[in-house]
Scaffold this motif. Structure first.
Motif, PDB file in Angstrom:
ATOM      1  N   ALA A 149      10.464 -38.979  45.795  1.00 55.90           N
ATOM      2  CA  ALA A 149       9.554 -39.436  44.742  1.00 55.90           C
ATOM      3  C   ALA A 149      10.331 -39.933  43.525  1.00 55.90           C
ATOM      4  N   MET A 150      11.401 -39.205  43.139  1.00 53.64           N
ATOM      5  CA  MET A 150      12.206 -39.612  41.995  1.00 53.64           C
ATOM      6  C   MET A 150      12.916 -40.935  42.271  1.00 53.64           C
ATOM      7  N   LYS A 162      12.025 -43.353  44.345  1.00 55.14           N
ATOM      8  CA  LYS A 162      11.061 -44.458  44.365  1.00 55.14           C
ATOM      9  C   LYS A 162      10.648 -44.833  42.942  1.00 55.14           C
ATOM     10  N   ALA A 163      10.471 -43.830  42.099  1.00 59.49           N
ATOM     11  CA  ALA A 163      10.100 -44.112  40.709  1.00 59.49           C
ATOM     12  C   ALA A 163      11.208 -44.868  39.988  1.00 59.49           C
ATOM     13  N   VAL A 164      12.458 -44.449  40.199  1.00 55.74           N
ATOM     14  CA  VAL A 164      13.590 -45.126  39.560  1.00 55.74           C
ATOM     15  C   VAL A 164      13.709 -46.562  40.048  1.00 55.74           C
ATOM     16  N   ASN A 219      11.293 -48.467  41.229  1.00 49.62           N
ATOM     17  CA  ASN A 219      10.177 -49.241  40.672  1.00 49.62           C
ATOM     18  C   ASN A 219      10.441 -49.638  39.222  1.00 49.62           C
ATOM     19  N   VAL A 220      10.946 -48.688  38.445  1.00 53.70           N
ATOM     20  CA  VAL A 220      11.259 -48.984  37.049  1.00 53.70           C
ATOM     21  C   VAL A 220      12.379 -50.020  36.967  1.00 53.70           C
TER      22      VAL A 220
END
Length: 375
Positions: free
Chosen positions: A190-191, A193-195, A197-198
């Motif tokens: 999850a971390m 994928k978030a990084v 995306n950002v």
């Protein structure tokens, strides 16, 4: 008619300017308040993220050994890291405490007799004569020497007390960062994928590539700089402890700090070698000197082995990052500054190598977004 239209447009412009200024001002106030709130957590969270990235490959291997229990693997690594931090700190603190307690006991008894310097001390290049005179004064008349060098002694004690306080605060910060890193590793997908995306949102189509480059740089610096410094301090420090060098724990910590700052370990080892030659026989002193010099030069072999996979960071970048980080954030800044400056160096080099792109290089998503915004 034109005059009325012009006044109306002017009024709309002024209203828009005032409204925009209010919005920007409120946003600025919100950003400042938010920064003040999260400021105490920035360094431990950032360092925890860096540790998580560096340890993630090891976490995945341990996860497979534990039948897919990611949380347990991350917890084990965090506890192991805390143990590796606390154990040397306790050893060094115990060594310092024993030395201070012994010194206090001797001073209270009033039977202080320091051994005088040998003629070999005066033969040390550059500092030999001065060192011989100061040592002789302390051995012959301690009270007079203490009075003469009282300001220097007070300054050294104050600096030493400050170093101990900073070291304890850094240890607590490291422990908190390791616990945060365990949380990041337990939820790595999850971390990640978030990084990504950002990164894509900020950089564009190269965002995922840059995120992977940052991860590779973090692992390279932590292994090639912090890992080498740790191994080197163990090699040099073992010689200090085996040959009974006073304050061996503190000297080992100093070697570790020098290693992170990319300063030669021989800067610490050479004065100790001179001391050992002045108090021990030639044969053990020679063995000690060879041991310390070889261990001090071991980084030349270890860095090519551990500095990783096509990521080559110039030593001045690491040095400036480590020193600047230490000035900004204390001992933990030694690690953090080196990693952050290395990341910026790699990103800047990658940006310079990117070819200029035209409208034909814009992705379909960017085109769609541009068309939607134009409507």
């Amino acid at each position: 008619m034109d005059n009325k239209l012009e006044k109306h447009q002017s009024k709309i412009f002024v209203n828009n300017m005032v409204e925009s200024s209010i919005r920007i001002g409120l946003l600025f106030v919100l950003v400042v308040w938010t920064y003040d709130i999260i400021k105490p957590f920035i360094i431990p969270v950032l360092w925890g993220a860096i540790i998580a990235v560096a340890l993630m490959p090891l976490t995945m291997k341990l996860e497979r050994a534990l039948n897919g229990k990611r949380g347990l693997a991350a917890t084990i690594l965090a506890l192991l890291g805390i143990t590796l931090l606390v154990a040397p700190f306790v050893i060094v603190s115990g060594s310092i405490y024993e030395a201070v307690a012994r010194m206090t006991e001797v001073l209270q008894e009033g039977n202080v007799k320091l051994p005088g310097p040998t003629p070999r001390v005066a033969e040390i290049p550059l500092i030999g004569d001065k060192l011989y005179d100061v040592w002789a004064l302390f051995s012959l008349n301690l009270e007079s020497a203490m009075q003469k060098y009282l300001p220097e002694i007070k300054g050294a004690v104050s600096a030493f007390a400050g170093l101990l306080g900073s070291s304890l605060a850094s240890l607590v910060m490291f422990i908190i960062s390791l616990l945060i890193a365990a949380g990041f590793m337990a939820h790595a997908e999850a971390m990640s994928k978030a990084v990504q995306n950002v990164s894509v949102r900020i950089v564009g189509k190269h965002g995922e590539e840059w995120a992977n480059l940052i991860a590779a740089t973090i692992r390279s610096v932590l292994l090639g700089v912090v890992g080498v410094a740790f191994i080197q301090s163990l090699l040099v420090g073992s010689a200090f402890f085996i040959f009974g060098v006073p304050a061996a724990g503190l000297l080992t910590l100093l070697v570790f700090i020098f290693g992170i700052a990319q300063l030669p370990a021989t800067l610490v080892g050479l004065p100790v070698i001179a001391y050992v030659f002045s108090v021990q026989d030639t044969t053990p002193a020679t063995i000690f000197a060879v041991w310390v010099i070889v261990a001090g030069l071991s980084d030349n072999v270890l860095k090519p082995m551990l500095m990783g996979r096509g990521v080559s960071i110039p030593m001045p970048v690491i040095l400036f990052g480590a020193i600047g980080g230490m000035i900004t954030a204390g001992i933990i800044g030694l690690f953090l500054g080196a990693v952050i400056l290395a990341i910026w160096y790699e990103l800047f080099n990658t940006w310079l190598k990117l070819e200029q792109f035209g409208p034909e290089d814009i992705s379909a998503g960017d085109k769609a977004q541009a068309e939607a915004s134009s409507k």
